[in-house]
Scaffold this active site. Structure first.
Site, PDB file in Angstrom:
ATOM      1  N   CYS A  67      41.551  43.189  49.327  1.00  0.00           N
ATOM      2  CA  CYS A  67      40.955  42.211  48.409  1.00  0.00           C
ATOM      3  C   CYS A  67      41.515  42.538  47.025  1.00  0.00           C
ATOM      4  O   CYS A  67      42.503  43.260  46.913  1.00  0.00           O
ATOM      5  CB  CYS A  67      39.425  42.222  48.486  1.00  0.00           C
ATOM      6  SG  CYS A  67      38.633  43.743  47.964  1.00  0.00           S
TER       7      CYS A  67
HETATM    8  C1  RB5 Z   1      37.925  38.181  44.162  1.00  0.00           C
HETATM    9  O1  RB5 Z   1      38.154  37.567  42.965  1.00  0.00           O
HETATM   10  C2  RB5 Z   1      37.599  39.647  44.030  1.00  0.00           C
HETATM   11  O2  RB5 Z   1      36.328  39.799  43.491  1.00  0.00           O
HETATM   12  C3  RB5 Z   1      37.703  40.289  45.381  1.00  0.00           C
HETATM   13  O3  RB5 Z   1      38.981  40.093  45.887  1.00  0.00           O
HETATM   14  C4  RB5 Z   1      37.511  41.784  45.428  1.00  0.00           C
HETATM   15  O4  RB5 Z   1      38.189  42.439  44.413  1.00  0.00           O
HETATM   16  C5  RB5 Z   1      36.152  42.295  45.583  1.00  0.00           C
HETATM   17  O5  RB5 Z   1      35.933  43.508  45.683  1.00  0.00           O
END
Ligand code: RB5
Length: 155
Positions: A67
């Site tokens: 993420c």
């Molecule tokens: C998405 O914008 C972001 O919040 C997600 O990818 C991640 O970093 C969450 O932990």
């Protein structure tokens, strides 16, 4: 070569595309749990939970979840019993987490690491093997006992 599952939200999508190609060209069998296109409003649990469940069921040998920061991916992956996930951004932890802690799912921040470091981390993670040492198994037995505990009932 390993059966590797991979998942990413929009924050990890571009890094996933890059490492997928590298994994395939290195002979790994890949299951891609999405996202399959870049959607700025998608949610990491929608991709990381199916990946984590596949790791827990042994449908894939190891998982890679990406993420933006790697934080959300690691939080949700560790909610799935049998998954031992960690957010890793250094090569030492990428192999030591497997050797000592039997880490089976690595989480990366697509907005934190570049392609080269991410690929090195994934390679160290996939090459590493759990030591099986008594002290490491003892610690993991305690982790597994916690996983089985029903906290809502105070047990
Ligand atoms: C998405 O914008 C972001 O919040 C997600 O990818 C991640 O970093 C969450 O932990």
């Amino acid at each position: 070569m390993a059966k590797v599952g991979i998942a990413a939200d929009h924050g990890g999508f571009l890094l996933k595309v890059a490492v997928l190609e590298l994994l395939r060209s290195n002979g790994h069998s890949i299951t891609d749990f999405g996202a399959h296109s870049l959607q700025e409003n998608d949610d990491y649990p929608d991709f990381v939970i199916p990946l984590a469940e596949a790791v827990a069921k042994g449908q894939v040998d190891r998982g890679v979840a990406i993420c933006g920061s790697g934080v959300g991916a690691s939080i949700v992956a560790n909610k799935v019993p049998g998954v031992r996930a960690a957010l890793i951004h250094d090569p030492f932890s990428a192999h030591q987490g497997v050797e000592d802690d039997n880490m089976n799912l690595v989480c990366l921040g697509g907005r934190v690491v570049g392609y080269s470091l991410a690929w090195e981390l994934i390679q160290r993670f996939l090459e590493a093997r759990f030591s099986g040492a008594e002290r490491h198994r003892r610690r993991l037995t305690k982790v597994a006992a916690l996983e089985r505990k029903d906290l809502r009932n105070g047990n």
